[in-house]
Design a protein around this motif. Structure first.
Motif, PDB file in Angstrom:
ATOM      1  N   ARG A  63       1.056  -1.241  -0.061  1.00  0.00           N
ATOM      2  CA  ARG A  63       0.421   0.435  -0.249  1.00  0.00           C
ATOM      3  C   ARG A  63       0.742   1.069  -0.290  1.00  0.00           C
ATOM      4  NH1 ARG A  63      -2.036   0.933   4.707  1.00  0.00           N
ATOM      5  NH2 ARG A  63      -1.406  -0.443   5.440  1.00  0.00           N
ATOM      6  N   PHE A  64       1.888   1.519   0.044  1.00  0.00           N
ATOM      7  CA  PHE A  64       2.925   2.238  -0.141  1.00  0.00           C
ATOM      8  C   PHE A  64       4.066   2.038  -1.460  1.00  0.00           C
ATOM      9  CE2 PHE A  64       2.702   3.051   5.030  1.00  0.00           C
ATOM     10  CZ  PHE A  64       2.183   1.760   5.146  1.00  0.00           C
ATOM     11  N   SER A  65       3.412   3.554  -2.142  1.00  0.00           N
ATOM     12  CA  SER A  65       4.460   4.005  -2.421  1.00  0.00           C
ATOM     13  C   SER A  65       4.686   5.658  -2.889  1.00  0.00           C
ATOM     14  CB  SER A  65       3.788   3.779  -4.254  1.00  0.00           C
ATOM     15  OG  SER A  65       2.554   4.712  -3.851  1.00  0.00           O
ATOM     16  N   VAL A  66       5.993   5.698  -3.301  1.00  0.00           N
ATOM     17  CA  VAL A  66       7.379   6.686  -3.808  1.00  0.00           C
ATOM     18  C   VAL A  66       6.473   7.706  -4.930  1.00  0.00           C
ATOM     19  CG1 VAL A  66       8.181   6.339  -1.609  1.00  0.00           C
ATOM     20  CG2 VAL A  66       9.176   6.163  -3.836  1.00  0.00           C
ATOM     21  N   ASN A  67       6.164   9.088  -4.388  1.00  0.00           N
ATOM     22  CA  ASN A  67       6.756   9.745  -6.076  1.00  0.00           C
ATOM     23  C   ASN A  67       8.245  10.664  -5.893  1.00  0.00           C
ATOM     24  OD1 ASN A  67       6.635  11.830  -8.262  1.00  0.00           O
ATOM     25  ND2 ASN A  67       4.806  12.291  -7.247  1.00  0.00           N
ATOM     26  N   PHE A  68       9.634   8.983  -6.503  1.00  0.00           N
ATOM     27  CA  PHE A  68      10.791  10.663  -6.720  1.00  0.00           C
ATOM     28  C   PHE A  68      10.398  11.248  -7.577  1.00  0.00           C
ATOM     29  CE2 PHE A  68      15.420  10.680  -6.126  1.00  0.00           C
ATOM     30  CZ  PHE A  68      15.562  10.214  -6.618  1.00  0.00           C
ATOM     31  N   GLN A  69      10.716  12.743  -7.396  1.00  0.00           N
ATOM     32  CA  GLN A  69      11.535  13.370  -8.659  1.00  0.00           C
ATOM     33  C   GLN A  69      12.849  13.627  -8.236  1.00  0.00           C
ATOM     34  OE1 GLN A  69       9.061  13.918 -11.478  1.00  0.00           O
ATOM     35  NE2 GLN A  69       7.602  12.453 -10.131  1.00  0.00           N
ATOM     36  N   LYS A  70      13.496  13.126  -9.260  1.00  0.00           N
ATOM     37  CA  LYS A  70      14.800  13.628  -9.025  1.00  0.00           C
ATOM     38  C   LYS A  70      15.347  15.224  -9.175  1.00  0.00           C
ATOM     39  CE  LYS A  70      19.459  11.600  -9.836  1.00  0.00           C
ATOM     40  NZ  LYS A  70      20.420  10.613  -9.952  1.00  0.00           N
ATOM     41  N   ALA A  71      14.980  15.951 -10.582  1.00  0.00           N
ATOM     42  CA  ALA A  71      14.909  17.059 -10.544  1.00  0.00           C
ATOM     43  C   ALA A  71      14.956  17.959  -9.351  1.00  0.00           C
ATOM     44  CB  ALA A  71      14.742  17.719 -12.048  1.00  0.00           C
ATOM     45  N   ALA A  72      13.419  17.744  -8.482  1.00  0.00           N
ATOM     46  CA  ALA A  72      12.990  18.004  -7.867  1.00  0.00           C
ATOM     47  C   ALA A  72      13.290  18.108  -6.696  1.00  0.00           C
ATOM     48  CB  ALA A  72      11.685  18.521  -8.084  1.00  0.00           C
ATOM     49  N   LYS A  73      14.341  17.185  -6.163  1.00  0.00           N
ATOM     50  CA  LYS A  73      14.713  16.831  -4.964  1.00  0.00           C
ATOM     51  C   LYS A  73      13.554  16.398  -3.985  1.00  0.00           C
ATOM     52  CE  LYS A  73      19.407  18.484  -5.850  1.00  0.00           C
ATOM     53  NZ  LYS A  73      20.347  19.852  -5.189  1.00  0.00           N
ATOM     54  N   SER A  74      12.382  16.218  -4.989  1.00  0.00           N
ATOM     55  CA  SER A  74      11.135  15.827  -4.217  1.00  0.00           C
ATOM     56  C   SER A  74      11.082  13.971  -3.804  1.00  0.00           C
ATOM     57  CB  SER A  74       9.951  16.161  -4.702  1.00  0.00           C
ATOM     58  OG  SER A  74       8.905  15.767  -4.389  1.00  0.00           O
ATOM     59  N   PHE A  75      10.634  13.841  -2.477  1.00  0.00           N
ATOM     60  CA  PHE A  75      10.497  12.251  -2.704  1.00  0.00           C
ATOM     61  C   PHE A  75       9.335  11.873  -1.543  1.00  0.00           C
ATOM     62  CE2 PHE A  75      11.411   7.787  -2.336  1.00  0.00           C
ATOM     63  CZ  PHE A  75      11.777   7.466  -0.931  1.00  0.00           C
ATOM     64  N   SER A  76       8.241  11.822  -1.790  1.00  0.00           N
ATOM     65  CA  SER A  76       7.700  11.720  -0.441  1.00  0.00           C
ATOM     66  C   SER A  76       6.334  10.594  -1.218  1.00  0.00           C
ATOM     67  CB  SER A  76       5.766  12.688  -1.695  1.00  0.00           C
ATOM     68  OG  SER A  76       5.408  12.526  -2.856  1.00  0.00           O
ATOM     69  N   LEU A  77       5.547  10.373  -0.240  1.00  0.00           N
ATOM     70  CA  LEU A  77       5.492   8.841   0.604  1.00  0.00           C
ATOM     71  C   LEU A  77       3.432   8.986  -0.284  1.00  0.00           C
ATOM     72  CD1 LEU A  77       5.478   5.785   2.143  1.00  0.00           C
ATOM     73  CD2 LEU A  77       5.274   7.197   3.649  1.00  0.00           C
ATOM     74  N   LYS A  78       3.326   7.624  -0.651  1.00  0.00           N
ATOM     75  CA  LYS A  78       1.713   7.513  -0.852  1.00  0.00           C
ATOM     76  C   LYS A  78       1.089   6.474   0.454  1.00  0.00           C
ATOM     77  CE  LYS A  78      -0.357   6.138  -4.791  1.00  0.00           C
ATOM     78  NZ  LYS A  78      -1.085   6.804  -5.818  1.00  0.00           N
ATOM     79  N   ILE A  79       0.129   6.636   1.494  1.00  0.00           N
ATOM     80  CA  ILE A  79      -0.061   5.505   1.685  1.00  0.00           C
ATOM     81  C   ILE A  79      -1.488   5.151   0.811  1.00  0.00           C
ATOM     82  CG2 ILE A  79      -0.320   4.365   4.054  1.00  0.00           C
ATOM     83  CD1 ILE A  79       1.189   6.391   5.319  1.00  0.00           C
ATOM     84  N   SER A  80      -2.387   4.199   0.349  1.00  0.00           N
ATOM     85  CA  SER A  80      -2.832   4.220   0.096  1.00  0.00           C
ATOM     86  C   SER A  80      -4.129   3.529   1.642  1.00  0.00           C
ATOM     87  CB  SER A  80      -2.871   3.546  -1.947  1.00  0.00           C
ATOM     88  OG  SER A  80      -2.318   3.969  -2.767  1.00  0.00           O
ATOM     89  N   ASP A  81      -5.541   3.127   0.831  1.00  0.00           N
ATOM     90  CA  ASP A  81      -5.810   2.587   1.871  1.00  0.00           C
ATOM     91  C   ASP A  81      -5.335   2.274   3.622  1.00  0.00           C
ATOM     92  OD1 ASP A  81      -7.419  -1.626   2.172  1.00  0.00           O
ATOM     93  OD2 ASP A  81      -8.084   0.431   2.669  1.00  0.00           O
ATOM     94  N   SER A  82      -5.232   3.306   3.515  1.00  0.00           N
ATOM     95  CA  SER A  82      -4.812   3.952   5.233  1.00  0.00           C
ATOM     96  C   SER A  82      -5.601   2.971   5.986  1.00  0.00           C
ATOM     97  CB  SER A  82      -4.859   5.288   5.755  1.00  0.00           C
ATOM     98  OG  SER A  82      -4.364   5.849   4.149  1.00  0.00           O
ATOM     99  N   GLN A  83      -4.748   2.703   7.175  1.00  0.00           N
ATOM    100  CA  GLN A  83      -5.229   1.435   7.938  1.00  0.00           C
ATOM    101  C   GLN A  83      -5.287   2.620   9.527  1.00  0.00           C
ATOM    102  OE1 GLN A  83      -4.094  -2.937   7.175  1.00  0.00           O
ATOM    103  NE2 GLN A  83      -5.039  -2.456   5.312  1.00  0.00           N
ATOM    104  N   LEU A  84      -5.864   2.269  10.888  1.00  0.00           N
ATOM    105  CA  LEU A  84      -5.182   2.235  11.284  1.00  0.00           C
ATOM    106  C   LEU A  84      -3.954   2.512  12.207  1.00  0.00           C
ATOM    107  CD1 LEU A  84      -8.907   1.703  14.003  1.00  0.00           C
ATOM    108  CD2 LEU A  84      -8.208   3.857  12.362  1.00  0.00           C
ATOM    109  N   GLY A  85      -3.616   0.947  11.831  1.00  0.00           N
ATOM    110  CA  GLY A  85      -1.734   0.584  11.959  1.00  0.00           C
ATOM    111  C   GLY A  85      -1.151   1.508  11.387  1.00  0.00           C
ATOM    112  N   ASP A  86      -1.681   2.459  10.991  1.00  0.00           N
ATOM    113  CA  ASP A  86      -0.272   3.123   9.929  1.00  0.00           C
ATOM    114  C   ASP A  86      -0.657   4.533  10.684  1.00  0.00           C
ATOM    115  OD1 ASP A  86      -2.065   2.495   6.242  1.00  0.00           O
ATOM    116  OD2 ASP A  86      -0.206   1.278   7.578  1.00  0.00           O
ATOM    117  N   ALA A  87      -1.196   4.521  11.530  1.00  0.00           N
ATOM    118  CA  ALA A  87      -0.336   5.649  12.458  1.00  0.00           C
ATOM    119  C   ALA A  87       0.704   5.690  13.160  1.00  0.00           C
ATOM    120  CB  ALA A  87      -1.707   5.696  13.997  1.00  0.00           C
ATOM    121  N   ALA A  88       1.134   6.589  12.872  1.00  0.00           N
ATOM    122  CA  ALA A  88       2.900   6.711  13.786  1.00  0.00           C
ATOM    123  C   ALA A  88       3.499   7.813  13.072  1.00  0.00           C
ATOM    124  CB  ALA A  88       3.736   5.795  13.020  1.00  0.00           C
ATOM    125  N   MET A  89       4.803   8.803  13.482  1.00  0.00           N
ATOM    126  CA  MET A  89       5.978   9.536  12.812  1.00  0.00           C
ATOM    127  C   MET A  89       6.269   8.989  12.209  1.00  0.00           C
ATOM    128  SD  MET A  89       7.223  12.270  13.324  1.00  0.00           S
ATOM    129  CE  MET A  89       6.656  13.135  15.317  1.00  0.00           C
TER     130      MET A  89
END
Lengths: 115, 114
Positions: A63-89
């Motif tokens: 359920r976890f994927s990233v959007n890596f944009q090297k030129a923009a130096k960006s690295f975002s995390l997408k969590i799909s179908d979020s579950q209660l157990g995903d709650a965290a830092m």
């Protein structure tokens, strides 16, 4: 020096919905690795996903994927179908061989999952 | 699967005392890292060892020292403890052939300095 920035101290999402956590970094290196770590209330550091800079394809782990944009130096995390157990830092982290393989972390994003 | 072991899990000390934290890496892992995580902060790199030799040094106070032994376990020695040393101390290990930067973290040692 390499820096990692997470501009969202807190995020919330409804259970079963999708949320994206942002991360930007600064480096002059061309070869490096990026990670997302999860730290639940137990304080254990759990590796969620990793991305090698030389790979153009975005990493995916269930359920976890990233959007890596090297030129923009960006690295975002997408969590799909979020579950209660995903709650965290969630910490974004960077490493490169030239930096001795140490991990440099962002400030973290506290994710709340609402039922 | 074996994980990184840290001991003790909790430690309470008085100011100016000394503390020793131990780390047992995953078998066949050749590199050990130490991180300090203060309350509400992200982990900060302290020091690392590769094949029993210090490989990198971060923001580690002079009051702290560390070493890696022949069996690859590592110890972080902290002297003249200060209130600000209260933190969660993580040990992580990695193997050169496990992929760059993929570090496996132990459960941490929570140090409280009173």
């Amino acid at each position: 020096a390499q820096t990692v920035t997470q501009s969202q101290p807190e995020m919330s999402v409804q259970e079963a919905e999708t949320v994206t956590l942002s991360c930007t970094y600064d480096t002059s290196e061309s070869d490096y690795y990026l990670f997302w770590y999860k730290q639940p209330p137990s304080r254990q550091m759990i590796l969620v996903i990793r991305q090698e800079a030389y790979k153009q394809q975005n990493a995916t782990e269930n359920r976890f994927s990233v959007n890596f944009q090297k030129a923009a130096k960006s690295f975002s995390l997408k969590i799909s179908d979020s579950q209660l157990g995903d709650a965290a830092m969630y910490f974004c982290a960077y490493t490169a061989e030239t930096s001795g393989s140490r991990l440099t972390f962002g400030e973290g994003t506290q994710l709340t999952v609402n039922p | 699967a074996a994980g990184v072991i840290q001991s003790p899990r909790h430690l309470i000390k008085e100011k100016r005392e000394t503390a020793t934290l131990k780390c047992y890496p995953i078998p066949r892992h050749d590199t050990v890292y130490w991180y300090q995580q203060g309350p509400g902060q992200d982990p900060q790199f302290l020091i690392s060892f590769y094949e029993k030799m210090q490989s990198d040094k971060g923001s580690i106070p002079d009051r702290f020292s560390a070493q890696q032994f022949s069996d690859y376990h590592s110890e972080l020695n902290m002297s003249s403890l200060e209130l600000g040393d209260s933190a969660l101390y993580f040990c992580a290990s990695s193997c050169l052939f496990a992929g760059m930067g993929e570090q496996f973290f132990g459960p941490g040692t929570r140090l409280t300095v009173l």
